[in-house]
Design an enzyme around this catalytic site. Structure first.
Site, PDB file in Angstrom:
ATOM      1  CD  GLU A 248      -2.826   1.312   2.353  1.00 62.99           C
ATOM      2  OE1 GLU A 248      -2.966   0.318   3.075  1.00 62.99           O
ATOM      3  OE2 GLU A 248      -3.425   2.386   2.533  1.00 62.99           O
ATOM      4  CE  LYS A 381      -4.868 -17.654  13.387  1.00 60.37           C
ATOM      5  NZ  LYS A 381      -4.278 -18.791  12.729  1.00 60.37           N
ATOM      6  CG  ASP A 457      -1.569 -16.676  12.131  1.00 60.97           C
ATOM      7  OD1 ASP A 457      -2.031 -16.201  11.067  1.00 60.97           O
ATOM      8  OD2 ASP A 457      -1.956 -17.747  12.633  1.00 60.97           O
ATOM      9  CG  HIS A 555      -4.011   7.672  -0.728  1.00 59.95           C
ATOM     10  ND1 HIS A 555      -3.916   6.309  -0.873  1.00 59.95           N
ATOM     11  CD2 HIS A 555      -3.978   7.908   0.604  1.00 59.95           C
ATOM     12  CE1 HIS A 555      -3.849   5.744   0.319  1.00 59.95           C
ATOM     13  NE2 HIS A 555      -3.895   6.700   1.230  1.00 59.95           N
TER      14      HIS A 555
END
Ligand code: ADP
Length: 564
Positions: A248, A381, A457, A555
């Protein structure tokens, strides 16, 4: 682990079905069939005896002649006979010496032929037997020397086997004993099956052995993610260069700007106020009363020592801290929390929980039916209030006071605008959206990037990104107090992906690679504070950009570069 007990790949000392066999001479030198001195014929022994007897007789006779000063060239009839015997036996023995070598060579070529025949038979057998893979056949034959071409031929045969479904793709590593070769073959087979090219997905320059049975099954390559560095992040008096793996645009640049603002204001401080990994199995009884009895037993302070003894026995690092239970009718959810040293701790806590379940079943609760080692009250999660409220992994708060001139010059905004935006966006806006732990601008951006870079993770980004960002004007309204509170940062510096080369290098950059030598858990706790510190920087910068109306502008600059 079982998968790691791999077979050695055929090299010059092993056999292939597809190549001619070349034996070293020494392989045959003392074989059973080879003629040697023990196998010489009787005539050869007799000739040997005649030869040595003649030599002995001549030497003795010449010695006597020399002693008595008799001429050597005057030869008696017995000497003449001895000389003839010597010459005849010598010639015979010379022939006998070369003959066995000749026989040996013949034998070698005969055995070569036999070996070739054996290989041809084996090939035929393979063609007929759909279940025997060439790689499996490798195991069963004798040593050979393979050329590169032969290697390729054999790989091609295996690729076909995988593509046609005769050889299971998952078995390649264990059958070939060479993880890189297995990945290359699987990749070719995949391209053949799908008709799609994997060009662009790199295969080379990766240690496939290091992921076997640990990180990824059935690999065909690896995805490249660029790593940028934000920093220095001045946190608790230490400077950190924070590795961020992301695609990104703006993210690293923005976090870097936040780090600059923090640095110029004297740094940030952090506290880990809780550190415990959780696992919550679900069990069922025939009555709700029995479920309640177990809840009371587990939450009774008097039971703790006994339960902890059972829990702790499977690890040097897992130490039971608390048990919190929730009842749903006849079902009981038991949320065990334990310290896990420098490991993120899921394996550790699961083993401890299994110990306790075994203990309960063999003592006062044999009627307990274990439905699952994880009953989602953990909660791993998945967005869940239990982690937001109770914490999971490391609970960290991190704060900084950003000076007025830094807010103006580095962040290009003002304190009042930031405080107002934080109240309306991160607090009220998130409340309106019914957020769960999402009272921030983009904590997940920074958490994910640092997680990927350091081998965490990535799926645990869900609860690890829970964060409330607070902003307040201080020092008579001139400066900005900013804090991030993150109750469930789940990180480790040992185990899982942390041991892979690139991830370990990023941990090393932060000075938290592996297990802490001084205090178990110190490295993983420090990593959690770095994550929170980087989130603080990210929040500061993005909120400033929004407050200053810069977001779209920046951006456009970084995400939409001048490339066509
Ligand atoms: P997790 O529980 O996060 O899944 P693993 O079980 O993969 O982690 O890795 C933890 C392993 O590392 C355990 O076997 C543990 O004994 C070992 N270990 C070595 N040093 C440490 C340490 N300082 N903290 C935690 N675990 C450690």
């Amino acid at each position: 682990m079982e998968l790691k007990q791999i077979q050695i790949r055929p090299t010059s000392t092993s056999t292939s079905i597809s190549s001619p066999v070349k034996h070293k001479k020494s392989d045959y030198s003392f074989s059973e069939n080879t003629p040697n001195s023990n196998a010489l014929p009787l005539l050869l022994y007799l000739t040997n005896a005649v030869f040595f007897a003649a030599v002995y007789f001549l030497l003795v006779s010449w010695r006597d002649k020399i002693r008595h000063s008799k001429p050597l060239h005057v030869v008696s009839s017995s000497e003449m006979a001895a000389l003839l015997a010597f010459a005849a036996s010598f010639v015979y023995l010379l022939g006998g010496f070369f003959n066995p070598l000749q026989e040996q060579q013949e034998l070698e070529s005969q055995e070569d032929e036999e070996e070739k025949q054996k290989i041809t038979n084996l090939k035929k057998k393979l063609e007929n037997d759909q279940h025997v893979t060439p790689a499996a056949a490798i195991k069963s034959t004798d040593p050979i020397i393979m050329s590169e071409d032969e290697d390729e031929d054999e790989d091609e045969e295996i690729v076909n086997g995988v593509a046609e479904g005769r050889i299971p793709s998952y078995s390649l590593e264990s059958k070939l004993g060479d993880c890189k070769r297995a990945a290359a073959i699987r990749r070719k087979a995949l391209e053949r099956i799908t008709g799609k090219s994997l060009d662009g997905l790199p295969l080379e320059s990766f240690d496939y052995e290091s992921i076997l049975g640990q990180c990824c099954e059935m690999p065909v390559g690896y995805v490249q993610i660029p790593v940028g560095i934000a920093g220095p992040l001045l946190l608790d008096g230490e400077e950190y260069s924070v590795p961020m793996a992301t695609t990104e645009g703006c993210l690293v640049a923005s976090t870097n700007r936040g780090c600059k603002a923090i640095y110029a204001s004297g740094g940030a401080t952090s506290v880990v106020f809780k550190d415990g990994m959780t696992r919550a199995p679900v069990v069922r009884f025939s009555t709700a009363k029995r479920a309640a009895q177990l809840k009371l037993f587990l939450e009774d302070p008097l039971s703790f020592e006994t339960i902890a003894a059972a829990f702790n026995k499977s690890s040097r690092f897992a130490r039971l801290q608390t048990i919190k239970c929730a009842i749903a009718g006849k079902n009981l959810y038991m949320r065990f929390t334990c310290s896990t040293g420098d490991a993120m701790g899921m394996n550790m806590v699961s083993k401890g929980v299994q110990n306790v379940l075994d203990f309960l079943q063999t003592t006062d609760f044999p009627d307990m039916d274990i439905i699952g080692i994880s009953g989602n009250f953990c909660s791993d999660k998945k967005p869940a209030a239990v982690n937001w409220i109770e914490g999971r992994g490391k609970s960290v708060v991190c704060e900084a006071i950003i000076k007025e001139d830094v807010v103006n010059k580095v962040l290009k905004t003002d304190v009042a605008s930031l405080v107002e935006l934080n109240m309306l966006k991160n607090l009220t806006g998130s409340a309106m959206a019914g957020a769960l732990g999402g009272f921030n601008a983009h904590a997940a951006n920074i958490v994910s990037a640092v997680f990927i870079a350091t081998g965490q993770d990535p799926a645990q980004n869900i609860e690890s990104s829970h964060c409330i960002t607070m902003m307040e004007a201080v020092n008579e309204g001139k400066d900005l107090h900013i804090s991030v509170t993150m109750p469930s940062i789940e990180v480790g510096t040992v185990g899982g992906g942390t041991q892979l080369a690139s991830q370990a290098a990023c941990l090393n950059l932060l000075g938290v690679k592996g297990a802490s030598k001084e205090v178990p858990g110190a490295n993983s706790r420090r990593l959690a504070t770095v994550v929170a510190g980087a989130v603080l920087a990210g929040e500061l910068s993005l909120m400033s950009a929004i407050a200053a109306g810069q977001l779209v502008k920046s951006h456009m600059k970084y995400n939409r570069s001048n490339k066509p």
